[in-house]
Design a protein around this motif. Sequence first.
Motif, PDB file in Angstrom:
ATOM      1  N   LEU A 180       0.838  -1.197   0.000  1.00 53.12           N
ATOM      2  CA  LEU A 180       0.000   0.000   0.000  1.00 53.12           C
ATOM      3  C   LEU A 180       0.873   1.247   0.000  1.00 53.12           C
ATOM      4  N   THR A 181       0.265   2.374  -0.293  1.00 51.37           N
ATOM      5  CA  THR A 181       0.954   3.660  -0.249  1.00 51.37           C
ATOM      6  C   THR A 181       0.734   4.307   1.105  1.00 51.37           C
ATOM      7  N   ASP A 182       1.813   4.661   1.777  1.00 49.55           N
ATOM      8  CA  ASP A 182       1.736   5.429   3.017  1.00 49.55           C
ATOM      9  C   ASP A 182       1.456   6.879   2.626  1.00 49.55           C
ATOM     10  N   ALA A 183       0.260   7.363   2.951  1.00 48.02           N
ATOM     11  CA  ALA A 183      -0.140   8.698   2.497  1.00 48.02           C
ATOM     12  C   ALA A 183       0.774   9.787   3.025  1.00 48.02           C
ATOM     13  N   ALA A 184       1.457   9.530   4.135  1.00 52.07           N
ATOM     14  CA  ALA A 184       2.347  10.530   4.725  1.00 52.07           C
ATOM     15  C   ALA A 184       3.719  10.554   4.080  1.00 52.07           C
ATOM     16  N   ALA A 185       4.016   9.600   3.202  1.00 53.06           N
ATOM     17  CA  ALA A 185       5.379   9.432   2.695  1.00 53.06           C
ATOM     18  C   ALA A 185       5.895  10.660   1.953  1.00 53.06           C
ATOM     19  N   ALA A 186       5.010  11.347   1.268  1.00 49.65           N
ATOM     20  CA  ALA A 186       5.435  12.517   0.488  1.00 49.65           C
ATOM     21  C   ALA A 186       5.386  13.772   1.352  1.00 49.65           C
ATOM     22  N   GLY A 187       6.444  13.993   2.126  1.00 45.64           N
ATOM     23  CA  GLY A 187       6.583  15.255   2.839  1.00 45.64           C
ATOM     24  C   GLY A 187       6.177  15.265   4.287  1.00 45.64           C
ATOM     25  N   CYS A 188       5.475  14.212   4.778  1.00 44.22           N
ATOM     26  CA  CYS A 188       5.005  14.248   6.165  1.00 44.22           C
ATOM     27  C   CYS A 188       5.456  13.039   6.975  1.00 44.22           C
ATOM     28  N   ALA A 189       6.380  12.249   6.450  1.00 40.09           N
ATOM     29  CA  ALA A 189       6.797  11.034   7.142  1.00 40.09           C
ATOM     30  C   ALA A 189       7.499  11.322   8.461  1.00 40.09           C
ATOM     31  N   ASP A 190       7.972  12.550   8.647  1.00 40.84           N
ATOM     32  CA  ASP A 190       8.644  12.910   9.903  1.00 40.84           C
ATOM     33  C   ASP A 190       7.703  13.608  10.889  1.00 40.84           C
ATOM     34  N   ARG A 191       6.422  13.693  10.558  1.00 41.22           N
ATOM     35  CA  ARG A 191       5.451  14.373  11.414  1.00 41.22           C
ATOM     36  C   ARG A 191       4.890  13.415  12.449  1.00 41.22           C
ATOM     37  N   HIS A 192       5.069  13.708  13.713  1.00 42.89           N
ATOM     38  CA  HIS A 192       4.581  12.849  14.779  1.00 42.89           C
ATOM     39  C   HIS A 192       3.077  13.044  14.981  1.00 42.89           C
ATOM     40  N   THR A 193       2.411  11.982  15.429  1.00 45.27           N
ATOM     41  CA  THR A 193       0.962  12.023  15.600  1.00 45.27           C
ATOM     42  C   THR A 193       0.522  11.879  17.050  1.00 45.27           C
ATOM     43  N   TYR A 194       1.483  11.564  17.957  1.00 46.54           N
ATOM     44  CA  TYR A 194       1.111  11.258  19.344  1.00 46.54           C
ATOM     45  C   TYR A 194       2.318  11.457  20.248  1.00 46.54           C
ATOM     46  N   PRO A 195       2.057  11.912  21.506  1.00 43.43           N
ATOM     47  CA  PRO A 195       0.833  12.521  22.025  1.00 43.43           C
ATOM     48  C   PRO A 195       0.808  14.008  21.715  1.00 43.43           C
ATOM     49  N   CYS A 196      -0.358  14.592  21.686  1.00 43.91           N
ATOM     50  CA  CYS A 196      -0.481  15.994  21.289  1.00 43.91           C
ATOM     51  C   CYS A 196       0.295  16.945  22.204  1.00 43.91           C
ATOM     52  N   VAL A 197       0.363  16.611  23.492  1.00 46.35           N
ATOM     53  CA  VAL A 197       1.019  17.536  24.427  1.00 46.35           C
ATOM     54  C   VAL A 197       2.524  17.601  24.198  1.00 46.35           C
ATOM     55  N   SER A 198       3.107  16.532  23.675  1.00 52.27           N
ATOM     56  CA  SER A 198       4.542  16.492  23.409  1.00 52.27           C
ATOM     57  C   SER A 198       4.806  15.447  22.323  1.00 52.27           C
TER      58      SER A 198
END
Length: 233
Positions: free
Chosen positions: A169-187
């Motif tokens: 499958l294609t990881d939708a975050a692969a193009a430009g957002c693969a380094d963006r963390h999703t958890y936890p919001c506070v840190s």
Amino acid sequence: MTEAEGAPLRVLSYNIHSRRDDTAALAAVVREAAPDVVIVQEAPRRFRWRQKSATLAASFGLVVAAGGLPALGNLLLTSLRVRVLATRCQRYPLTPGRHMRGAAYAECRVGGARFLLAGSHLSTDPAERPGQAAAFKRELAAADLPVVVGADLNEGPGGAAWRTVADGLTDAAAAGCADRHTYPCVSPRARIDGLFVDPRITVVAFDVVDTPLTRRASDHFPLLADLRLPVAG
């Protein structure tokens, strides 16, 4: 593809932390995103779960397609633009002393495009996750439609369960957002939430939505993607 290079679909995948946080902010986040479908983790799954799921969907301006208690808290919501053709739920084998986990599926149509929408939430136990990921993947691999998959995998891209679900499958975050963390919001320090699509589907845009509202709404950031679905000729 036909119909101007495919049918557009806006997808939001979101662990809503069992609505333990600011529910007004949660509703505002989803309404502002204006998705066609929402893949929810940690949705209502206990007493009066049907009513609570319907109330949650209405707060987003959407309707319930599938999930809830039968899918152990995984819930699929759709706008009226999306036609739901069939639904099913899955429960993974139970490990004694652990929380049960599962998945929800909905065969959908938008315009001339059909697709399978799927959502799951894997265990926090690293010993359980690979087996759950394999069970989830078997269902996805058996689909004869392009798949759109949202999941809280409780591990990052280096993990065995993540690799199992993402395979082919294609990881939708692969193009430009693969380094963006999703958890936890506070840190934010981990990318444990994923959105994956069939290679036949075009990812037009993707974002991990980090705003003051999303930091109040849940302990996970939502994933938002604009897709183009293949249309049958």
